[in-house]
Write a protein that holds these residues in place. Structure first.
Motif, PDB file in Angstrom:
ATOM      1  N   ARG A 252       9.146   0.551  -3.940  1.00 40.10           N
ATOM      2  CA  ARG A 252      10.018  -0.152  -3.094  1.00 40.10           C
ATOM      3  C   ARG A 252       9.595  -0.851  -1.937  1.00 40.10           C
ATOM      4  NH1 ARG A 252      14.946   4.183  -3.779  1.00 40.10           N
ATOM      5  NH2 ARG A 252      15.785   3.454  -5.893  1.00 40.10           N
ATOM      6  N   ALA A 253       8.593  -0.115  -1.275  1.00 44.46           N
ATOM      7  CA  ALA A 253       7.858  -0.613  -0.161  1.00 44.46           C
ATOM      8  C   ALA A 253       7.068  -1.716  -0.295  1.00 44.46           C
ATOM      9  CB  ALA A 253       7.210   0.607   0.589  1.00 44.46           C
ATOM     10  N   VAL A 254       6.464  -1.798  -1.653  1.00 45.89           N
ATOM     11  CA  VAL A 254       5.632  -2.649  -1.987  1.00 45.89           C
ATOM     12  C   VAL A 254       6.460  -3.991  -2.314  1.00 45.89           C
ATOM     13  CG1 VAL A 254       4.289  -3.648  -3.857  1.00 45.89           C
ATOM     14  CG2 VAL A 254       3.847  -1.310  -2.832  1.00 45.89           C
ATOM     15  N   GLY A 255       7.520  -3.957  -2.940  1.00 45.42           N
ATOM     16  CA  GLY A 255       8.382  -5.057  -3.415  1.00 45.42           C
ATOM     17  C   GLY A 255       8.889  -5.546  -1.932  1.00 45.42           C
ATOM     18  N   ALA A 256       9.497  -4.839  -1.203  1.00 48.34           N
ATOM     19  CA  ALA A 256      10.091  -5.439   0.073  1.00 48.34           C
ATOM     20  C   ALA A 256       8.870  -6.186   0.810  1.00 48.34           C
ATOM     21  CB  ALA A 256      10.538  -4.179   0.890  1.00 48.34           C
ATOM     22  N   ALA A 257       7.714  -5.470   1.063  1.00 47.85           N
ATOM     23  CA  ALA A 257       6.676  -6.173   1.674  1.00 47.85           C
ATOM     24  C   ALA A 257       6.133  -7.525   1.275  1.00 47.85           C
ATOM     25  CB  ALA A 257       5.470  -5.050   1.842  1.00 47.85           C
ATOM     26  N   GLU A 258       6.130  -7.486  -0.007  1.00 47.46           N
ATOM     27  CA  GLU A 258       5.519  -8.794  -0.544  1.00 47.46           C
ATOM     28  C   GLU A 258       6.657  -9.898  -0.149  1.00 47.46           C
ATOM     29  OE1 GLU A 258       3.267  -7.892  -4.461  1.00 47.46           O
ATOM     30  OE2 GLU A 258       5.113  -8.136  -4.821  1.00 47.46           O
ATOM     31  N   ASP A 290      -4.288  -8.713   7.013  1.00 43.25           N
ATOM     32  CA  ASP A 290      -4.082  -7.304   7.202  1.00 43.25           C
ATOM     33  C   ASP A 290      -3.051  -6.792   6.158  1.00 43.25           C
ATOM     34  OD1 ASP A 290      -6.180  -6.855   8.675  1.00 43.25           O
ATOM     35  OD2 ASP A 290      -5.148  -6.726  10.539  1.00 43.25           O
ATOM     36  N   SER A 291      -1.652  -7.645   6.228  1.00 46.92           N
ATOM     37  CA  SER A 291      -0.721  -7.244   5.502  1.00 46.92           C
ATOM     38  C   SER A 291      -0.843  -7.285   4.057  1.00 46.92           C
ATOM     39  CB  SER A 291       0.454  -8.246   5.882  1.00 46.92           C
ATOM     40  OG  SER A 291       0.878  -8.035   7.034  1.00 46.92           O
ATOM     41  N   ALA A 292      -1.591  -8.389   3.597  1.00 48.06           N
ATOM     42  CA  ALA A 292      -1.919  -8.767   2.061  1.00 48.06           C
ATOM     43  C   ALA A 292      -2.823  -7.537   1.511  1.00 48.06           C
ATOM     44  CB  ALA A 292      -2.687  -9.938   1.989  1.00 48.06           C
ATOM     45  N   VAL A 293      -3.638  -7.114   2.203  1.00 49.09           N
ATOM     46  CA  VAL A 293      -4.529  -5.991   1.729  1.00 49.09           C
ATOM     47  C   VAL A 293      -3.955  -4.650   1.739  1.00 49.09           C
ATOM     48  CG1 VAL A 293      -6.629  -4.582   2.544  1.00 49.09           C
ATOM     49  CG2 VAL A 293      -6.860  -6.898   2.955  1.00 49.09           C
ATOM     50  N   ALA A 297      -3.276  -2.284  -1.680  1.00 52.03           N
ATOM     51  CA  ALA A 297      -3.654  -1.003  -1.667  1.00 52.03           C
ATOM     52  C   ALA A 297      -2.737  -0.202  -2.168  1.00 52.03           C
ATOM     53  CB  ALA A 297      -4.156  -0.608  -0.321  1.00 52.03           C
ATOM     54  N   ALA A 298      -1.477  -0.388  -1.356  1.00 50.13           N
ATOM     55  CA  ALA A 298      -0.280   0.476  -1.680  1.00 50.13           C
ATOM     56  C   ALA A 298       0.098   0.174  -3.033  1.00 50.13           C
ATOM     57  CB  ALA A 298       1.076  -0.034  -0.999  1.00 50.13           C
ATOM     58  N   LYS A 299       0.071  -1.032  -3.741  1.00 57.24           N
ATOM     59  CA  LYS A 299       0.553  -1.250  -5.286  1.00 57.24           C
ATOM     60  C   LYS A 299      -0.432  -0.604  -6.009  1.00 57.24           C
ATOM     61  CE  LYS A 299       1.405  -5.473  -5.995  1.00 57.24           C
ATOM     62  NZ  LYS A 299       1.333  -7.021  -6.220  1.00 57.24           N
ATOM     63  N   TRP A 300      -1.670  -0.426  -6.142  1.00 58.02           N
ATOM     64  CA  TRP A 300      -2.630   0.283  -7.037  1.00 58.02           C
ATOM     65  C   TRP A 300      -2.476   1.739  -6.722  1.00 58.02           C
ATOM     66  CZ3 TRP A 300      -4.125  -1.918 -11.026  1.00 58.02           C
ATOM     67  CH2 TRP A 300      -4.369  -3.261 -11.004  1.00 58.02           C
ATOM     68  N   LEU A 301      -2.102   2.379  -5.523  1.00 59.03           N
ATOM     69  CA  LEU A 301      -1.618   3.693  -5.646  1.00 59.03           C
ATOM     70  C   LEU A 301      -0.378   4.159  -6.246  1.00 59.03           C
ATOM     71  CD1 LEU A 301      -2.307   4.295  -1.450  1.00 59.03           C
ATOM     72  CD2 LEU A 301      -3.517   5.626  -3.731  1.00 59.03           C
TER      73      LEU A 301
END
Length: 391
Positions: A252-258, A290-293, A297-301
């Motif tokens: 959920r954090a990944v989706g919202a951050a994108e 920095d946000s994109a990186v 990283a979170a997505k692959w985790l």
């Protein structure tokens, strides 16, 4: 090793993305208005309407076994779906699913609880946290004392998601205090308790939306047949429920951050200072980079944690890493995005402040940052996990 989505996964992702864009995002202003006036973001009728539309697309019970009418797409596909759904704060979830531990129910329990939950006729919640037992589950105080062919439950659970709407709760209570004190794990049992059996719920106001509930059990009598799993072995069910939820927080954090990062990029190209778009300023570029990186990283985790689960392997270590990094990543990104928007980001005219409040919870529920670090470090120090073992 293949590090790209399959064609099937891409197709599902694009279909969900289209559904979110066309059906959910247009409802955001309405949801914000409802929440700020103290009403649910979506009415039950609107939610049902959206779920039926999604069902027409074939999205019903995404991770529910086929024998129960679900699609059974797997955990990794579920993560991809959740990332897309998280690109909006509209409180929507696909129907046709049930809590993972409810599948441990016996046949009679499945008829009474599992099947109605999957069909949408009943709502459930899970209750383990107490006022003095959050991360420290050894301190659970709620008791269940056997009386004939019934168990009498007394105690309070708090911060229970969905507790105000649930028809029944899967609740953890101490059934053998001495055993629980000795082991910290055994001596607790999971009970399925209907609301009509006597427990009550009360809304807990928070800085976010859709607040949790406090559940009170005052001599609530539960029949023997409502035990989920084995007597004195309910702790493992609790861990399984929490373990599933942990990587979900990261997804959920990944989706919202994108979504938030895209908002920042679009705004930075429109907003001008000193005669040029702020996107041309290095300070803004570095926050975007920095946000994109962070997001990748979170997505692959998250994807690694779910892939490992789909392979039938123990993913608890990876789930803790995905939860810890994902939750903190989301907080960093929403903070940068608000900063890029300046004063406008702080206003309620934009939804950034709403996401900002929600994101702060990600580092607390389903295991705090500190608990995740303790788990990860303990696994490494004790040799349960070796450095680099997953790749």
């Amino acid at each position: 090793m293949y590090l790209r989505l399959t064609e099937e996964q891409k197709m599902v992702q694009e279909t969900i993305r289209k559904f979110v864009k066309e059906e959910l995002i247009p409802l955001e202003n309405e949801v914000l208005k409802n929440e700020r006036e103290g009403r649910p973001g979506l009415s039950p009728e609107k939610l049902k309407e959206l779920q039926l539309k999604a069902k027409e697309f074939g999205f019903w019970g995404i991770n529910t076994p086929e024998e129960y009418g679900g699609a059974n797409l797997g955990q990794m596909m579920l993560a991809i779906v959740l990332m897309e759904l998280a690109k909006t704060f509209v409180p929507f979830s696909f129907g046709g699913s049930a809590d993972n531990i409810l599948y441990y129910a016996n046949e009679e329990q499945k008829k009474k609880y599992l099947l109605p939950t999957i069909s949408g006729n009943k709502k459930s919640c899970f209750a383990m946290t107490e006022p003095n037992a959050g991360s420290d589950t050894r301190n659970i105080q709620m008791t269940a004392v056997k009386d004939g062919n019934e168990w009498v439950l007394n105690g309070e659970k708090t911060f229970i998601t969905g507790g105000n709407e649930a028809d029944f709760v899967m609740v953890i209570a101490v059934t053998d205090k001495e055993l629980h004190e000795q082991t910290g794990r055994d001596g607790v049992t999971c009970f399925i308790v209907d609301r009509e059996m006597g427990w009550t719920s009360e809304f807990i106001p928070t800085m976010g939306e859709g607040g949790p509930a406090s559940l009170v059990f005052d001599n609530v009598r539960v029949p023997e047949e409502n035990i989920l799993g084995d007597v004195h072995r309910g702790y493992n069910l609790g861990l399984e429920w929490i373990g599933f939820a942990r990587w979900v927080v990261g997804a959920r954090a990944v989706g919202a951050a994108e979504r938030l990062l895209q908002m920042a990029i679009d705004y930075s190209k429109e907003r001008e200072t000193f005669g040029k778009p702020i996107a041309a300023h290095q300070a803004i570029q570095w926050m975007i980079a920095d946000s994109a990186v962070d997001i990748e990283a979170a997505k692959w985790l998250v994807l690694n944690a779910t892939f490992t689960l789909d392979e039938g392997e123990d993913n608890r270590h990876l789930a803790s890493m995905a939860k810890l990094y994902g939750a903190n990543m989301g907080n960093r990104v929403v903070d940068r995005v608000l900063q890029i928007h300046g004063g406008m980001g702080y206003t309620k005219e934009l939804p950034i402040e709403r996401w900002y409040r929600e994101a702060r919870l990600w580092r607390i529920y389903d295991g705090t940052d500190e608990i995740q670090r303790m788990i990860i470090a303990r696994n490494l120090v004790k040799g349960h996990v070796k450095i680099g073992q997953y790749v």
